[in-house]
Every structure is written in C-alpha cells, then in structure tokens.
Design an enzyme around this catalytic site. Structure first.
Site, PDB file in Angstrom:
ATOM      1  N   GLU A 472      30.874   1.451  10.475  1.00 13.07           N
ATOM      2  CA  GLU A 472      29.630   1.000   9.946  1.00 13.07           C
ATOM      3  C   GLU A 472      28.499   0.851  10.939  1.00 13.07           C
ATOM      4  O   GLU A 472      27.740   2.197  11.244  1.00 13.07           O
ATOM      5  CB  GLU A 472      29.912  -0.384   9.404  1.00 13.07           C
ATOM      6  CG  GLU A 472      28.575  -0.603   8.414  1.00 13.07           C
ATOM      7  CD  GLU A 472      28.767  -1.811   7.558  1.00 13.07           C
ATOM      8  OE1 GLU A 472      27.966  -2.500   6.868  1.00 13.07           O
ATOM      9  OE2 GLU A 472      29.908  -2.343   7.329  1.00 13.07           O
ATOM     10  N   TRP A 542      16.226  -8.727   3.491  1.00 13.87           N
ATOM     11  CA  TRP A 542      16.578  -7.563   4.262  1.00 13.87           C
ATOM     12  C   TRP A 542      15.265  -6.755   4.490  1.00 13.87           C
ATOM     13  O   TRP A 542      14.781  -6.503   5.746  1.00 13.87           O
ATOM     14  CB  TRP A 542      17.593  -6.565   3.737  1.00 13.87           C
ATOM     15  CG  TRP A 542      18.943  -7.014   3.847  1.00 13.87           C
ATOM     16  CD1 TRP A 542      19.898  -6.281   4.563  1.00 13.87           C
ATOM     17  CD2 TRP A 542      19.524  -8.072   3.183  1.00 13.87           C
ATOM     18  NE1 TRP A 542      21.106  -7.008   4.464  1.00 13.87           N
ATOM     19  CE2 TRP A 542      21.039  -8.025   3.533  1.00 13.87           C
ATOM     20  CE3 TRP A 542      19.110  -9.078   2.364  1.00 13.87           C
ATOM     21  CZ2 TRP A 542      21.782  -8.901   3.150  1.00 13.87           C
ATOM     22  CZ3 TRP A 542      20.124 -10.059   2.002  1.00 13.87           C
ATOM     23  CH2 TRP A 542      21.463 -10.054   2.381  1.00 13.87           C
ATOM     24  N   GLU A 752      31.913 -12.302  11.117  1.00 15.73           N
ATOM     25  CA  GLU A 752      31.348 -12.015  10.046  1.00 15.73           C
ATOM     26  C   GLU A 752      31.698 -12.973   8.877  1.00 15.73           C
ATOM     27  O   GLU A 752      30.714 -13.321   7.897  1.00 15.73           O
ATOM     28  CB  GLU A 752      31.739 -10.642   9.189  1.00 15.73           C
ATOM     29  CG  GLU A 752      31.209 -10.011   8.158  1.00 15.73           C
ATOM     30  CD  GLU A 752      31.405  -8.785   7.644  1.00 15.73           C
ATOM     31  OE1 GLU A 752      30.786  -7.859   6.930  1.00 15.73           O
ATOM     32  OE2 GLU A 752      32.729  -8.146   8.549  1.00 15.73           O
TER      33      GLU A 752
END
Length: 885
Positions: A472, A542, A752
């Site tokens: 990622e 975001w 995470e």
C-alpha cells in the site's frame, strides 16, 4: 551579548536548487531578558566577503520569520551568501549584534520550460520494458577546460536514479527524484559538483530503477502507472573564470546497459547479481571492464520541460543507523535478525561467499503468538533483498531503489553462519530536523512519544504514507491531515508539507474534488478495489487535508506563503462541498466517516457515527478555516463569503444533529467529540454535551471506541471543557483499547488497530494490520499543548506570542520538553510534590509569552514576574516560578 543565529532560506539552512527568491528567517540569542528586535539589516552577495552586495537594506520592525527581500531577483545557477545584523531593545537597553555568520543558498534554473535543454534518455528495450523492473545504467563523457569556477548539475529521472561523476556518487540523497504526480509535475535536483570535476575528460553516469514510476503500486497493484520506460536527464552547467559558460546534456550520444540490479520495486524489494557489475563504469579514468557489446545506444523519451520543478531541500536520505540487537532461531527453525525497532529503510549486510552463493533476507514487522515470523500482514508485498555472488570474497551491500517497513529480517539464504554483526539497519526518510521532545514521570507515556516519533520517521518518506510495510504505502489524505499538527511538533515539516501539498493541488479534480491519495496513483485504475469504485475522491476528513494542513502549518510556522500558495485549492475544495449539499448538508458518494472505530458493527470498518454527521462537521471546519485564511491574506470579500458558508454549515449541523432538548441524535463518542472540538455545539447545550460524552466514556469503562476522525481530538475535547482528569485517565489506560496498551505490548511504533496484536499474541485481520501506522499518534499534539503546556495566544501564529499553560495531572510528578519554532526554542518543565509545583520555562528572543498557571494556584516565588490572578506576561528569557494549590 546579542547574536544572530540559524539564518534560513525558505525555512532551510543551506538549500541548493531554489527556483525563486527565498524568504529569509533568523533567530536571536542574548544574555539578558526581553529581547525584541527593532531593526534588521539584510545583505545578500555573490561572494562570502560581501564586498559588493546585490541586496543591502534596513528592515524596520520585529519580523524575523519569512522576511521578504523586496527587489532581490536572483540569477539562475548561482550561489548567494546572506548575513544579518540586528538592533534590539532588551532588558539591558538597546543593543546591536555583530553580523551573523554567512549562510548560503544556490539557485536552480528559473524557467525550465525555456532553459532545460537535456533529453530524457533510456537504456530500456522498448519491446520488453513494460514487464521489466530491472535496473539500467547510462553514461556519457564530456570535456572540461582549465579554469573552471563553478559547476552545477540539474538531474532528474522517470523512475529512481543515483547520479555519479567520475565514479563518485554525487550526493547522499536517496530515492530521487521522489514521488510526485509525474504526469503533471516532476522534480529535479540541483547539485554543486565543482569539486568532482577536473580538466580533461570527465564522465557522468546514472543508475536507474523502476520505483514508483513504473513498478507495481497502489491498491489495484497495477504497474506502469505513469509510464513504462525509465529515463534519465542531466543538464550540467560549467562556469569558467573567464566568464564563459558551457552546457553538457544527456543526449543520444550516451550509452546504456543493464545494471547489476536485476529487479527492484517498492513493494517487493531488490535483487542484485554481482556478475553484472562493471567496476569503474562511471569513471573515465578506470579501465573499461565491459565485454564487447555490453554498452549500447540509448533512446530519447519525451517529457515536457514545462512540468519540471526544482527541489531545493526535503530530499530522502539515510537518517539513523541501527545495529542488529540479536539473531535467533524461531520455533519453526528459521533464523531471524532483530533490530529492536520498527522502522522504514533498508538492511545493509556484510557477507562472505563464493560464485553462485546467495544472501537473501525478507523484512517483516512482528512475531506471531508462537514466536515465528509473521508475514501475513505484508499481503502481496515480498519485501526481499537478495545478493548473488560472482566470485569469492566479502562484500558489504544494501538495496538502492526500494525500502521496507520492518523490525525483523528473516534469513532466507546465507552462505555460512549469519551473526548479528553482519546486519545493520538504516532508516530512510525525508531530511527533517527534530523540532520537539517530551518526557514525563510515566515511562509508558515516554514510550508512546517514542512510538509516535518513529511512526513519523517511518512514514514521512517523501510523501506522508499510511504504512511502510505492506503493498500500500500510499499518501492517504486522511492520515496526513489527522497527524499534521503532531508532525509539526515533532519535526521541521515545512518543506515536506509544502512539497506534498503542491502535489495535492496537481491532482485536485477540475470540479475541486480532492483525491483520497496523493499522489493519485489510482487515477486510471478503478477496477478491482471497492473504495476506488465507490469514492475515489471527495471524502470528508480525507479531502479536508486541502484546508486543514495549510492552516496547521501556517499556525505552527507563521509564514503565510503556504496559505497564498494553497488558497485557490482551499477555495475549490470548500466550493466543491457547497456544490454538493442538500439542505445545507454536504453529501457526496461513499464516505468512510469514523473509519475502523471500535463501535462499528461486527465485520465492518465503518464506525457507528453517521457519515452525514462527520461530513457536515468537516464541511463546517473547512469553511471556518477558509474564512480565517481569507482574513489573514486580507481578502475581505472572501472572508465575508466563507464566514457565511461556515455559519450556514454550522446551523445545518445543529438543526440536523441536535434535537430540541440539545441532545445529539448520534449517541457516539465521536459525534460528541467533533461537536465540541469543532465548536459546533451551541453554548447553552455545551455542558450537556460534555456530560453525555463523559457518560459514553463511562459506559465503556473509561475506554475510547473512536476511529480515525474521533480519536485525534478526544483528549483535547475533554481538557478544553474542564475534564482534565478524564483526559489524563483516557491517555493513561494501560489495557485495550488505549495508547499505553500498545506500549505495554512492546510496540515501538503506533499500530493501525488498537488490538493489532492481542494479549494472547493472536493478531487482528491480516488484510489490514499494520504495526506502523501513525494516525492514532495524533494524540502527540495534546502531550505538547496540554500536558507540557506549550501553546499560542489566540489570533497569533509562529509562536511569536505563546501561551504557556502547563496542566499537571494523571498522577504525573513531572513533565518536560521543548519545541523549536522559527523564532527559537521554547522549553518548559514542571514538577510537583504534595505541597508545591515548580515551573521552569524559556522563551526565545523576539518572542513573548503569557504564563497561565492552574486555576486556584497561589504563587510562592515569582522570579521577578508580575502575576494577576495566576497569569503573567513575559518577554524572552528563562524563568522559574513556584506555586501551591
């Protein structure tokens, strides 16, 4: 004695490759209190003796942050020197400093579209390049006349490159030219290479790798995302004593060949075959060891010079060296090297072998419950490094065009017996000076601060990635905005963020929508990933990186140029949200909302807080920030316009998400946190909202169940509303879920998921289980601003007017720390016993501060400061006060 220190140019001490006149900054020091600059004299010259300054002006006033040299127009490819002399009022009277030590900066090309003459040359075969991730090498010879005065090389590549002159790697930069939106913007680097050249024949060379440009990347794991052929471009300008100039460029006369790097990709690692080495390949004085036909012609690749931009600083380099702590055998019989710290970078090996022998490692983060290598969370990333011997000998080797996220290395193959001294880890990240430190009496909190810092170091490799280990490693805008304030406390991130925000603008859609990841590598690949299909852009929390990060950076550094540069983008994003409202509520595509919150339904990543609420909260926040930005920039009409947008958004939030009795319709922790922290709660209902948040916290045994959008603000929402005890209790939770749980579990970075590894050693779902994910480390800003007590007065920026308000609690006996601002270092320490509290603090020269003691404090010792109701105003200096409570 008054001194001028740390002269900066665009917030860097010695940038090379500026394509514009920089802003100047400096710090002052002195041996007395209350130093306030009244005038500065700035000189700029082309020689260090300043015999003939090209700029020499008296600048009245106290400004020493982002000072403009009005009228200074630099030449291209020139080294400039600057110095400053200061007059200041001080507690000891008017003082004049000596001239500062000279600082220097070097300019790049000022108009690449017109000035860039170099071709992009490729050694890759056009018929096979699309599926190849092998490295290549290119080289070319050129002549240098006697009497060279200066030489500057401007270099870049499609792909990654290392640049050599006469056999020497030109710089310590790594992973150049970095990752940008290549089809819109490519950075080039400028190097002063005068010392590497000599009269006669010289040779330039470059080794290239696939990198982000053409290797497998992104959620869709596509390759050739920006192009399918690596290529190198160099423009070398030779300046002679007689005033003449020559330009050497890459062109079709250069040669190319395959490199010993037979495979290299960001996710999958690197393989090296020493049989393909050509010793001295980039040195014209070395014998040519290449077999006949090894070198061949190159082909040119088209790239528009108008899309080339100079990079003067903020490049990736090796930042830390960590020797292996131990080497051991797992229960599965595998050999593993432990470096003791999760990080991003590479491993350097020293190994002895013979022809055909192979040394191979696979990097990974964690051990499983049985103590074996845990590789599942890497997903498809192979994370290997493999060296193949060509002859008997001992070599020291490391990969060149990749990096891994790891604490451990699995020894897959090794000639002989591996020992700990054979392995050294080197961290890689953008060059950023440390900007803060924090410690307190609770070791686990110190461990948390350590983990937050290493999360930054691991994920600030040219772009703010989410994680450094799996397949990622993308510039998620949500992670970036959540962590931006904490990042500014920890490191000098000005250059890092200004670079990345420029890419955000480059990838912003024509309608103003902001993409989920920047650079937007997923732009043309929407197949195969649900998020790219359902919401590739426009996600609240975001996309708001477009407004939040510029504002945060402005507030931390006091330089409004970032607001000017980003202003049009900020407007476009807020206008986008306004255009996608229904009944004044922002709604657009799928929203992630309070992502991975613990109050989600089983099997879901979506938290229980309605995305309509989180979207509206961020709409209001961005509109408010934009109105404030317009005011700072003196745009009165826009200030009025976006203030109205903010008020409408806030009114719609209140109308939609509070009932008639003032109860939030969404009974989640995050809903209450955002309503309080973003000032969306009517004052008449604030106490009720705070009390309900405390109830929701109590219902979870004092634990948070928040996700990406709620967690960063939880402690602040409590402490700002007179719930300091509960904020400390939340911070200091040692069981799951909590920040200190991870530390107690042995974490060396932030995870995470709160339970990435459970107490019994079992793991969270491997599909999304990074152990190096900095987002929840956003609590670091609260450690500095509240626990330590370093803040700013309302309406100010750059710490010109600080608000020092330490708030002891949580059973801590002491806390201390510092933060380096553009004006200099603020430092503070508080320590308390059963009777009294001592506070020692320092304010840098040319700054002032308001000291605000705890409510109810009874001052015992003032150190000459005049207090009114526990508050005092001070100028620069170091002070110690004592109070009882």
């Amino acid at each position: 004695m008054l001194n001028v220190t740390k002269l900066t140019f665009d917030h860097e001490t010695a940038p090379v490759g500026l394509d514009h006149a920089p802003v100047f900054g400096w710090q002052l020091t002195g041996d007395c209190r209350d130093i306030r600059q009244t005038m500065a004299q700035l000189q700029i010259a082309m020689t260090p003796d300043f015999a003939a300054p090209v700029f020499d002006e008296l600048l009245p006033g106290k400004n020493s942050i982002a000072v403009q040299a009005a009228g200074f127009a630099p030449r291209a490819l020139t080294r400039y020197y600057a110095r400053v002399q200061i007059k200041a009022d001080t507690a000891a009277g008017l003082q004049t400093s000596d001239w500062s030590a000279p600082g220097s900066f070097v300019t790049a090309l000022l108009d690449p579209e017109r000035e860039w003459r170099a071709a992009f040359i490729s050694a890759e075969d056009a018929d096979t390049c699309r599926e190849s991730s092998a490295g290549t090498m290119v080289r070319g010879d050129f002549a240098v006349r006697p009497g060279i005065r200066a030489a500057y090389a401007c270099t870049t590549a499609l792909g990654l490159y290392n640049f050599y002159l006469n056999g020497t790697k030109v710089s310590t930069d790594e992973m150049t030219p970095g990752w940008t939106s290549y089809n819109r913007r490519l950075l080039y680097q400028t190097y002063d290479v005068t010392a590497l050249l000599h009269p006669g024949t010289n040779r330039a060379g470059a080794m290239l790798g696939a990198g982000w440009y053409k290797g497998v990347m992104g959620l869709t794991r596509a390759r050739n995302n920006y192009g399918d052929r690596t290529a190198f471009s160099m423009q070398l300008t030779l300046q002679y004593d007689d005033g003449t100039t020559e330009i050497v460029t890459t062109d079709a006369s250069w040669q190319g060949t395959i490199a010993p790097v037979t495979f290299s990709e960001i996710y999958h690692g690197e393989e090296y075959d020493a049989a393909l080495e050509l010793p001295g390949w980039a040195d014209a004085a070395a014998p040519d060891a290449a077999p006949a036909g090894r070198w061949h012609g190159v082909e040119t690749v088209t790239y528009p010079a108008a899309q080339l931009y100079a990079q003067a600083a903020g490049k990736v380099s090796v930042r830390n060296r960590l020797p292996a702590q131990r080497i051991f055998t797992t229960p599965a019989g595998e050999t593993v090297v432990d470096f003791g710290q999760n990080m991003a970078g590479r491993v350097e090996i020293t190994v002895t072998g013979g022809p055909g022998d192979v040394a191979e490692l696979r990097c990974f983060e964690e051990l499983d419950a049985d103590g074996n290598a845990y590789l599942a969370n890497l997903r498809k990333a192979r994370t290997i490094m493999r060296y193949k011997f060509a002859q008997l000998g001992t070599v020291t080797w490391h990969p060149q065009f990749t990096y891994m996220g790891f604490r451990y290395a699995l020894v897959v193959q090794w000639p002989g017996t591996p020992r700990a001294e054979n392995f050294t880890a080197y961290t890689l990240h953008t060059a950023m000076e440390p900007a803060g430190q924090f410690q307190c009496s609770e070791p686990l909190v110190n461990g948390l601060h350590h983990n937050i810092t290493w999360g930054l170091k691991s994920n600030f490799l040219d772009v703010p990635t989410d994680c450094p280990q799996r397949d990622e490693r993308l510039g998620w805008t949500g992670d970036a905005q959540i962590f931006s304030e904490t990042a500014c406390w920890l490191a000098d991130t000005w250059t890092f963020y200004t670079k990345w925000l420029t890419d955000l603008v480059a990838d912003q859609l024509p309608d103003g929508g902001v993409t989920d990841v920047v650079p937007n590598i997923e732009e043309h690949h929407t197949e195969g990933n649900w998020l790219m299909r359902t919401s590739p852009y426009g996600m609240s929390g975001w996309a708001d990186a477009a407004t939040i990060i510029p504002w945060v950076v402005y507030k931390m550094y006091g330089d409004a140029s970032i607001l000017r540069n980003q202003y049009a983008s900020m407007c476009r994003w807020v206008d986008f949200m306004t255009a996608h409202t229904r009944g004044d509520l922002f709604t657009f595509m799928t929203q992630l909302g309070d992502w991975v919150a613990l109050d989600a339904e089983p099997g879901s990543f979506f938290g229980a807080t309605p995305t309509a609420l989180t979207s509206q909260a961020y709409y209001a926040l961005s509109a408010r920030i934009l109105a404030l930005t317009a005011s700072v920039l003196g745009k009165a009409a826009d200030t009025e316009k976006y203030t109205a947008v903010y008020k409408n958004a806030k009114d719609a939030f209140i109308k939609s998400f509070f009932d008639a009795e003032g109860t939030l319709t969404a009974q989640t922790q995050t809903a209450h946190i955002l309503a309080l922290r973003f000032d969306l709660t009517p004052e008449k209902w604030r106490a009720k909202t705070v009390q309900r948040l405390l109830q929701l916290l109590d219902e979870r045994g004092g634990h948070l169940v928040t996700g990406f959008l709620g967690t960063p603000y939880f402690c602040a929402a409590l402490s700002e509303n007179d719930c300091l005890k509960q904020a400390y209790d939340l911070l200091l939770k040692k069981d799951f879920p909590g920040w200190l749980y991870q530390v107690a579990q042995g974490a060396t970075t932030v995870w995470e998921h709160w339970d990435g590894r459970r107490p019994d050693g079992t793991m969270w779902s491997a599909g999304m289980n990074s152990f190096n994910h900095y987002a929840y480390g956003a609590v670091g800003a609260w450690l500095y601003s509240t626990v330590l007590g370093l803040g700013q007065q309302a309406g100010t920026a750059g710490f010109a007017a600080a608000r020092l308000a330490p708030r002891p609690g949580g059973g801590l006996n002491w806390a201390e720390g510092w933060h380096e601002t553009p004006l200099g270092r603020y430092a503070l320490r508080w320590e308390k016993d059963a009777v009294k509290t001592n506070v020692t603090f320092s304010v840098p020269a040319n700054a002032e501060a308001e000291l605000v003691l705890e409510p109810g404090a009874q001052v015992i010792a003032t150190d000459g400061i005049a207090f009114t109701n526990g508050t005092a105003r001070v100028g620069s200096g170091t002070y110690t006060v004592q109070y009882a409570k």
